[in-house]
Scaffold this active site. Sequence first.
Site, PDB file in Angstrom:
ATOM      1  N   GLU A  75       0.677  -1.361  -0.069  1.00 14.38           N
ATOM      2  CA  GLU A  75       0.098   0.137   0.040  1.00 14.38           C
ATOM      3  C   GLU A  75       0.937   1.380   0.007  1.00 14.38           C
ATOM      4  OE1 GLU A  75      -2.707  -3.463   1.177  1.00 14.38           O
ATOM      5  OE2 GLU A  75      -0.587  -2.543   1.828  1.00 14.38           O
ATOM      6  N   HIS A 144     -10.429  -5.919   8.918  1.00 13.73           N
ATOM      7  CA  HIS A 144     -11.285  -5.772   7.559  1.00 13.73           C
ATOM      8  C   HIS A 144     -12.425  -5.019   8.033  1.00 13.73           C
ATOM      9  CE1 HIS A 144      -8.911  -9.184   6.371  1.00 13.73           C
ATOM     10  NE2 HIS A 144      -9.191  -8.997   5.168  1.00 13.73           N
TER      11      HIS A 144
END
Length: 339
Positions: A75, A144
Site C-alpha cells: 500500500e 477488515h
Amino acid sequence: MTDLVTTPPETTPAAVETLPFSRALNAGLRRAMAEDDHVVLMGEDIGRLGGVFRVTEGLQAEFGERRVLDSPLAESGLVGTAIGLAMAGFRPVVEIQFDGFVFPAFDQITTQLAKLTNRHEGALSMPVVIRIPYGGHIGAVEHHQESPEAYFAHTPGLRVVSPSTPNDAYWMIQDAITSADPVIFLEPKAKYWQKGEVDTTARALPLHASRLVRRGTDVTLVGHGAMVTTLLQAAALAEQEGTSCEVVDLRSLSPVDYGPILDSVRRTGRMVYVQEAQGFASLGSEVAATVMERAFYALEAPVLRVSGFDTPFPPAKLEGVYLPDPDRILEAVDRALAY
C-alpha cells in the site's frame, strides 16, 4: 406528519436507473475514465478480478491494463506511485482493499500527499482519490472492519467524503476525481449491495454538501455512511411512538457543511450524532462541539452522541453489540427529549 424529502415532480429526470451501490460506483468510474484519459485506476486485484467487492469489474477489459493496473500487495508503494503519477499530470484512483490495510500507506498519505500542494505554495495540484471500503456489518475478521475517518478528517490538505446512496456514489466518485485536491473516498461496505435509483443526467448536490434526508420536528439525527440507513430505521420506529425525527446525511466529513445541520437543529432544538467509529476524539465529537458553539441558544438539550465503543473492533460474532442500532439511537432520543 413526517415525510421524506423528494425531488419535485417538475425536476424529476427522465434517465433514472436502479443500481446496487457497487455498480453505481462502477458506472461512475467508467464515465470518469471515458471523459478523461488521464484517469487511471490502481489497486490490488482490481483488474482481472474486479476488486474484492467487484467495484472495478469489467473496467480493465474496457480500458486496458495501462489504465486499470493490478498492483503488488504494497500500500505504501501504491500511494507513493499515485503521487508521482499526479505530479506527471494523471488523475490516479487508488483502491485500498479493506479499511485496516490503509495504515501501511498512512505516512505517504498524511506526510506527503496531504502536504505537497501547501509545500509548493499552491503551484502543484494533487488530484489523487483513495477509495477505502470501511465500517462493519459484514461479519469480517480483524483489519477488515474499521472506521478510520477521524485520522484523515484531522489531516489538513485532505478532503474526506462518504456517500450513503447509489446516486451519491455515482456522482461523488466523479466529483472526487475532478477535484484538484486529494480525496479520501470512504465507501461503507454495508452499502455495496443496497439498490437505489441513480439519476445519470444531473448532480443532486455538490461534493461537500450535507443532505436533508427526512423531515421531522422533535429531534435532529445526524450521521454518515452506513449509519444513515440505521438513522432512518430509528426515525420510522420513533414515529410509531409519536416522536418526529429529522435526518441529515453528512456526506462530506472534511470539510463539513454545517448549514443543513444548523438549520435543522434550530427547528428541532435537539440533536443526536450517530457513527460506527469509537466516540473519543471522533468526527461526532467535532460536529457536536461545533453545533453547540453555533446553535447554543436554539438547543433545548445537549447534543448527544451514539457511537462504537472505545475498543478495537470486535470479532464478527460481537459486531452487533458494538455497532449502533435503532434501539441505542432511540434511547438517546428519549434522553434528549427528557431535558
